[in-house]
Design an enzyme around this catalytic site. Structure first.
Site, PDB file in Angstrom:
ATOM      1  N   SER A 219       0.857  -1.199   0.000  1.00  0.00           N
ATOM      2  CA  SER A 219       0.000   0.000   0.000  1.00  0.00           C
ATOM      3  C   SER A 219       0.886   1.241   0.000  1.00  0.00           C
ATOM      4  O   SER A 219       1.672   1.425  -0.931  1.00  0.00           O
ATOM      5  CB  SER A 219      -0.940  -0.039   1.213  1.00  0.00           C
ATOM      6  OG  SER A 219      -1.850   1.047   1.181  1.00  0.00           O
ATOM      7  N   THR A 220       0.806   2.065   1.022  1.00  0.00           N
ATOM      8  CA  THR A 220       1.563   3.308   1.069  1.00  0.00           C
ATOM      9  C   THR A 220       3.064   3.051   0.917  1.00  0.00           C
ATOM     10  O   THR A 220       3.646   2.271   1.660  1.00  0.00           O
ATOM     11  CB  THR A 220       1.307   4.040   2.401  1.00  0.00           C
ATOM     12  OG1 THR A 220      -0.096   4.230   2.557  1.00  0.00           O
ATOM     13  CG2 THR A 220       2.003   5.389   2.423  1.00  0.00           C
ATOM     14  N   HIS A 247      -2.838  -1.293  -3.010  1.00  0.00           N
ATOM     15  CA  HIS A 247      -3.984  -0.417  -2.768  1.00  0.00           C
ATOM     16  C   HIS A 247      -3.879   0.807  -3.679  1.00  0.00           C
ATOM     17  O   HIS A 247      -3.073   1.712  -3.433  1.00  0.00           O
ATOM     18  CB  HIS A 247      -4.019   0.044  -1.314  1.00  0.00           C
ATOM     19  CG  HIS A 247      -4.251  -1.072  -0.338  1.00  0.00           C
ATOM     20  ND1 HIS A 247      -3.973  -0.964   1.002  1.00  0.00           N
ATOM     21  CD2 HIS A 247      -4.740  -2.333  -0.510  1.00  0.00           C
ATOM     22  CE1 HIS A 247      -4.284  -2.084   1.616  1.00  0.00           C
ATOM     23  NE2 HIS A 247      -4.748  -2.943   0.707  1.00  0.00           N
ATOM     24  N   MET A 340      -0.129   1.082   5.011  1.00  0.00           N
ATOM     25  CA  MET A 340      -0.897   1.500   6.167  1.00  0.00           C
ATOM     26  C   MET A 340      -1.939   0.450   6.517  1.00  0.00           C
ATOM     27  O   MET A 340      -2.434  -0.253   5.647  1.00  0.00           O
ATOM     28  CB  MET A 340      -1.598   2.812   5.818  1.00  0.00           C
ATOM     29  CG  MET A 340      -1.581   3.853   6.894  1.00  0.00           C
ATOM     30  SD  MET A 340      -2.191   5.415   6.221  1.00  0.00           S
ATOM     31  CE  MET A 340      -0.689   6.082   5.566  1.00  0.00           C
ATOM     32  N   ASP A 343      -4.211  -4.807   6.462  1.00  0.00           N
ATOM     33  CA  ASP A 343      -4.643  -5.693   5.389  1.00  0.00           C
ATOM     34  C   ASP A 343      -3.532  -6.690   5.060  1.00  0.00           C
ATOM     35  O   ASP A 343      -2.371  -6.306   4.923  1.00  0.00           O
ATOM     36  CB  ASP A 343      -5.000  -4.870   4.147  1.00  0.00           C
ATOM     37  CG  ASP A 343      -5.671  -5.685   3.058  1.00  0.00           C
ATOM     38  OD1 ASP A 343      -6.292  -6.715   3.393  1.00  0.00           O
ATOM     39  OD2 ASP A 343      -5.585  -5.291   1.883  1.00  0.00           O
TER      40      ASP A 343
END
Length: 403
Positions: A219-220, A247, A340, A343
């Site tokens: 993600s991030t 993401h 972040m 997940d």
């Protein structure tokens, strides 16, 4: 509306995170500024209509985070980005852009130039005003990335003080030099590399299962990490497919796949519903859809679904990992990179319990140690490694090397 409480990093931050908002729309600046000021841990310190004004003001305002629009008059966001970072190298810049292909390309380019992350901005002021998802994601990223940025100087200062203390203690322990003798010039001690703290989590022994699929979640900070990761892994994945959930919104994932094709030297594309999974290819979950894999007869096929978000995400990592266990059993190798939230933690647990292996990126090299940290704390990861080591380790596993 009650303030949104984003998931915070470990430990309190006493001073508010200082935020500069840069957008050519006075409505957007006012709206984002109001959202930020409603959070106790955040404070708006400046608001500007173009990049030039932001660059000229960054030293005075001293923000921790800049929310930066792309398309602005006089100086756009991409031009302003390196100038902002030159003024303040540890500045966190979050790009806010609409979902056009051009803006998606620019946003990914901005990440390669030093931006920390991006937030997809709805089209039109009215949609921004009513988008709870945009507000949630923006506040969450400003809070998490801002807290990490504020802690980095503190950690660096602590290390410097500790080194100076040791130097002083060593110097005072040396006998005084005889009169007229040339003083011995002590060699400045070299700061030892940071030790990865494994006491906070346990590692699971590697299983002997040989992977038939590599599943990756991020993600991030993911786009940069994925490019580096596949730079190591690409040459070793000729005999297995890679299933990836990053993401990202629609449009962005298609462009990410194009970048990964170059990084890995392997074909990468968004997965298509019903597509047969082939070795040596990277299948990227398309933005706005969950991607899973299923066994149909003797073949593995991609499945896309439009179900509700999982862990606030769509696509999400957990559905992909869980489906891979159902399709491949113990022959799954799972990797969780920077991101972040949490997940992927459930999926990691299921992979390990089925006899597969999972690895996670370490905290020091992660932009945010949310997802990999949550995976590590399940106790189901066989290793938690810096990004470069992680890529080399996975390549060795895929080549059948010793663990």
């Amino acid at each position: 509306m009650a303030p949104l409480h984003a998931t915070a990093m470990t430990g309190p931050v006493t001073d508010p995170i200082r935020v500069m908002v840069v957008d050519d729309s006075v409505v957007i600046r006012g709206l984002i500024g109001r959202w930020i000021d409603e959070e106790r841990s955040l404070a708006v310190v400046a608001s500007h209509r173009n990049g030039r004004l932001a660059v000229d003001d960054v030293k005075r305002a001293n923000p921790d985070v800049v929310v930066l629009d792309i398309e602005m008059p006089d100086m756009d966001g991409l031009t302003a980005l390196p100038l902002l970072l030159k003024q303040k190298p540890n500045l966190v810049v979050i790009i806010a852009s609409t979902l056009s292909r051009r803006n998606a390309e620019i946003s990914l380019k901005a990440l390669s130039l030093g931006a920390a992350d991006y937030v997809p901005k709805p089209e039109g002021n009215s949609q921004v005003t009513t988008s709870a998802e945009f507000r949630r994601e923006l506040i969450e990223k400003v809070t998490n990335l801002g807290e990490r940025a504020k802690r980095r100087p503190a950690r660096a200062m602590s290390a410097t003080v500790a080194m100076q203390t040791r130097t002083a203690q060593q110097a005072s322990a040396q006998p005084a030099a005889p009169a007229g003798a040339t003083p011995i010039r002590m060699r400045q001690p070299v700061e030892a590399p940071a030790v990865r703290n494994k006491s906070a989590f346990t590692l699971k022994s590697y299983s002997a299962s040989r992977p038939r699929v590599l599943c990756v979640g991020s993600s991030t900070g993911g786009p940069q990490a994925l490019n580096a990761f596949f730079g190591h892994v690409g040459s070793s994945m000729g005999n297995i497919p890679v299933l990836l959930t990053q993401h990202m919104p629609p449009t962005f994932t298609a462009i990410l796949a194009e970048h990964l094709t170059k990084a890995a030297g392997r074909p990468a594309a968004e997965g298509q519903d019903g597509e047969v999974v082939r070795p040596g290819r990277i299948y990227v979950a398309p933005g706005g859809k969950h991607m899973t894999v299923a066994k149909t007869g003797t073949e593995m096929v991609i499945r896309l679904n439009d179900g509700p978000p999982v862990n606030f995400c769509k696509p999400a990592v957990d559905p992909l990992f869980q489906s891979a266990v159902e399709a491949y059993g113990s022959a799954v190798l799972g990797v969780i990179l920077t991101g972040m939230g949490a997940d992927g933690a459930k999926g990691v647990t299921q992979i390990a319990q089925a006899g597969g292996n999972c690895l996670a990126q370490d905290e020091e090299t992660s932009v945010v140690w949310g997802m990999p940290g949550a995976a590590a704390h399940t106790g189901m990861c066989a290793d938690v490694l810096p990004l470069d080591e992680l890529g080399r380790k996975v390549a060795r596993i895929l080549m059948g090397g010793r663990l």
